[in-house]
Design an enzyme around this catalytic site. Structure first.
Site, PDB file in Angstrom:
ATOM      1  N   ASP A 233       2.889   1.488  -3.507  1.00 29.71           N
ATOM      2  CA  ASP A 233       3.105   0.048  -3.533  1.00 29.71           C
ATOM      3  C   ASP A 233       2.504  -0.620  -2.298  1.00 29.71           C
ATOM      4  O   ASP A 233       2.602  -0.097  -1.184  1.00 29.71           O
ATOM      5  CB  ASP A 233       4.617  -0.231  -3.576  1.00 29.71           C
ATOM      6  CG  ASP A 233       4.940  -1.705  -3.628  1.00 29.71           C
ATOM      7  OD1 ASP A 233       4.473  -2.377  -4.566  1.00 29.71           O
ATOM      8  OD2 ASP A 233       5.662  -2.196  -2.731  1.00 29.71           O
ATOM      9  N   GLU A 263      -1.710   0.381  -5.278  1.00 25.87           N
ATOM     10  CA  GLU A 263      -1.794  -1.058  -5.536  1.00 25.87           C
ATOM     11  C   GLU A 263      -2.417  -1.721  -4.314  1.00 25.87           C
ATOM     12  O   GLU A 263      -1.773  -1.902  -3.286  1.00 25.87           O
ATOM     13  CB  GLU A 263      -0.404  -1.658  -5.790  1.00 25.87           C
ATOM     14  CG  GLU A 263      -0.465  -3.151  -6.073  1.00 25.87           C
ATOM     15  CD  GLU A 263       0.742  -3.927  -5.568  1.00 25.87           C
ATOM     16  OE1 GLU A 263       0.950  -5.052  -6.039  1.00 25.87           O
ATOM     17  OE2 GLU A 263       1.462  -3.424  -4.680  1.00 25.87           O
TER      18      GLU A 263
END
Length: 485
Positions: A233, A263
């Site tokens: 993340d 990400e």
């Protein structure tokens, strides 16, 4: 021969906080596999600040729904035992499981501490506002509900370089923590001057104790859950050197097939390429550039030149490192990165990621099963399932593009001998009804092909030289292939 692989992001932002999601995954594993999904990215499993938090406000990385902390034993998604059962069910059906790893910040500390800070300009985090001062902040994590089980590491203000709440004056803002060797990490995205800080108490990856602890935790997580990989993340906020080190250690520990995707939410292709260079291509990235192309195409309708759909995308420049997606939990309506791919382009967008030879496609739970919350959307499994079927059974072999008209594009996959009955032809229109003449290979001469989307009802016959005129209805996609029983 290598078969096509397809991932599903198995959650959306507004899942009901009923603690039943791990059970849903356990029960659905068989259906997912049958429909062509062979890996799932699950939401963050660690205990968060509240029982209904989605997992990104992480409190205790070692509590996977095992200890009575922050209002419950379970997380939003269920208990540790239920999670283990869900992963076992996925593995039973040959589905890989990728854990969502949140390693940028911590929330909901157990105690306050006093330390020196300076407030910074939120629009330029390199610019200090006023003089340094002492404040109280929520930065001490002792995990009283867990104690020393699994780990005796406790966090304090020296492990963070910033926080967003001054408890002394009940003031919100961005406060950079001062001290020896304290500064924002430099190897991060340069938005807002320096985008090291995102939210809550921000990890300081200049601190060797933090680096060591996070790598130790990742090995524990891999062993505990027996996951097959990670989704990382918010990595544009994390020291790139540490991301590389983390990935190297995780893959060495997890084995040669351990998979990691990050990400890196920037649509600028050059920045994505530079990031991959910096980390020596250790991980894949979600293709944010392609997502925005799909989003723009859905908004512009016939004004969008479909020939440009793959321009400046990761899947075009680095196809072996691109995870393609249409939407996710952040891009869905009313969320932080809202950039929803609208109808009637949604099915066409999925054809563009599922039926081509490049990229590792990821289907969004919210598109497939539907979305709750302030902007509900019905699930589109009926539109996506035919594409998943064709990806699993037909979309193999040599690819040839027919990207010659602004409002009408297509491509063919000519099939392979190993995959009996394989080969397909895809046509997309963002204007009126049309047709596109394409060649699928002489080996398909005389075959009757049907549109698996059922947008076109009639069958067509492939001519002796392998060509056919493939129809498509206005503002839709048609996927032509031989019918199966």
């Amino acid at each position: 021969m290598k078969k096509n692989h397809t991932m599903m992001q198995f959650f959306e932002w507004h899942l009901e906080a009923d603690g039943a999601h791990w059970n849903r995954l356990k029960e659905m594993a068989s259906m997912l596999k049958e429909n062509g999904i062979d890996s799932v990215w699950i939401p963050p499993a660690a205990k968060s600040e509240t029982p209904d938090d989605n997992g990104y406000g992480v409190y205790d990385l070692y509590d996977l729904g095992e200890f009575d902390q922050k209002g419950s034993i379970r997380t939003k998604y269920g208990t540790k035992e239920e999670l283990l059962e869900a992963i076992a069910s996925c593995h039973e059906h040959d589905i890989c499981v990728y854990a969502d790893v949140v390693m940028n910040h911590k929330a909901a500390a157990d105690e306050k501490e006093t330390f020196e800070v300076v407030k910074v300009n939120e629009e330029n985090r390199n610019e200090d506002i006023g003089e340094p001062f002492e404040m109280e902040g929520w930065t001490k994590f002792t995990f009283p509900g867990r104690g020393d089980t699994h780990s005796d590491f406790k966090w304090n203000y020296t492990h963070f370089n910033g926080t967003d709440y001054n408890a002394s004056d009940d003031e919100e803002g961005i406060f950079r923590i001062l001290g020896e060797d304290k500064a924002w990490n430099e190897n991060v995205a340069d938005e807002f001057g320096n985008y090291d800080f995102l939210m809550f108490a921000n990890y300081d990856y200049n601190n060797p104790e933090v680096r060591e602890e996070m790598i130790s935790w990742s090995k524990w997580l891999t062993d505990t859950l027996e996951v097959d990989g990670y989704r990382l993340d918010a990595i544009k906020h994390i020291n790139y050197d540490f991301v590389k080190e983390f990935a190297e250690q995780a893959m060495e520990h997890g084995g040669e097939d351990f998979y990691i995707v990050g990400e890196f939410w920037l649509s600028d292709l050059a920045e994505c390429q530079a990031f991959l260079d910096n980390i020596d291509y250790k991980i894949d990235l979600f293709d944010v550039s392609l997502h925005f192309n799909l989003h723009n195409a859905s908004n512009a309708g016939a004004d969008y030149d479909l020939r440009e759909i793959f321009e400046d995308t990761l899947v075009k420049s680095h196809p072996m490192h691109a995870v393609t997606f249409v939407d996710n939990h952040d891009s869905q309506p009313e969320e932080s990165l809202e950039s929803w791919v609208e109808e009637p382009f949604k099915q066409s967008a999925y054809a563009l990621i599922l039926l081509r030879e490049d990229g590792y496609p990821c289907v969004f739970y919210g598109d497939y099963f539907g979305i709750n919350g302030p902007a509900p959307e019905e699930g589109k499994a009926e539109a996506i399932d035919p594409l998943l079927y064709v990806r699993k059974n037909k979309a193999y072999g040599e690819q040839e593009d027919y990207f010659e008209e602004a409002n009408l594009i297509g491509w063919v996959r000519r099939g392979t001998e190993e995959m009996e009955g394989s080969g397909c032809a895809v046509v997309i229109s963002n204007e009126g009804d049309n047709s596109l003449t394409m060649n699928v290979g002489e080996e398909h001469a005389g075959e009757a092909w049907v549109d698996y989307t059922r947008n076109c009802k009639d069958e067509i016959i492939i001519e002796e030289d392998g060509t056919a005129s493939f129809p498509v209805m206005g503002e839709s996609v048609s996927v032509w292939a031989t019918p199966d029983e």
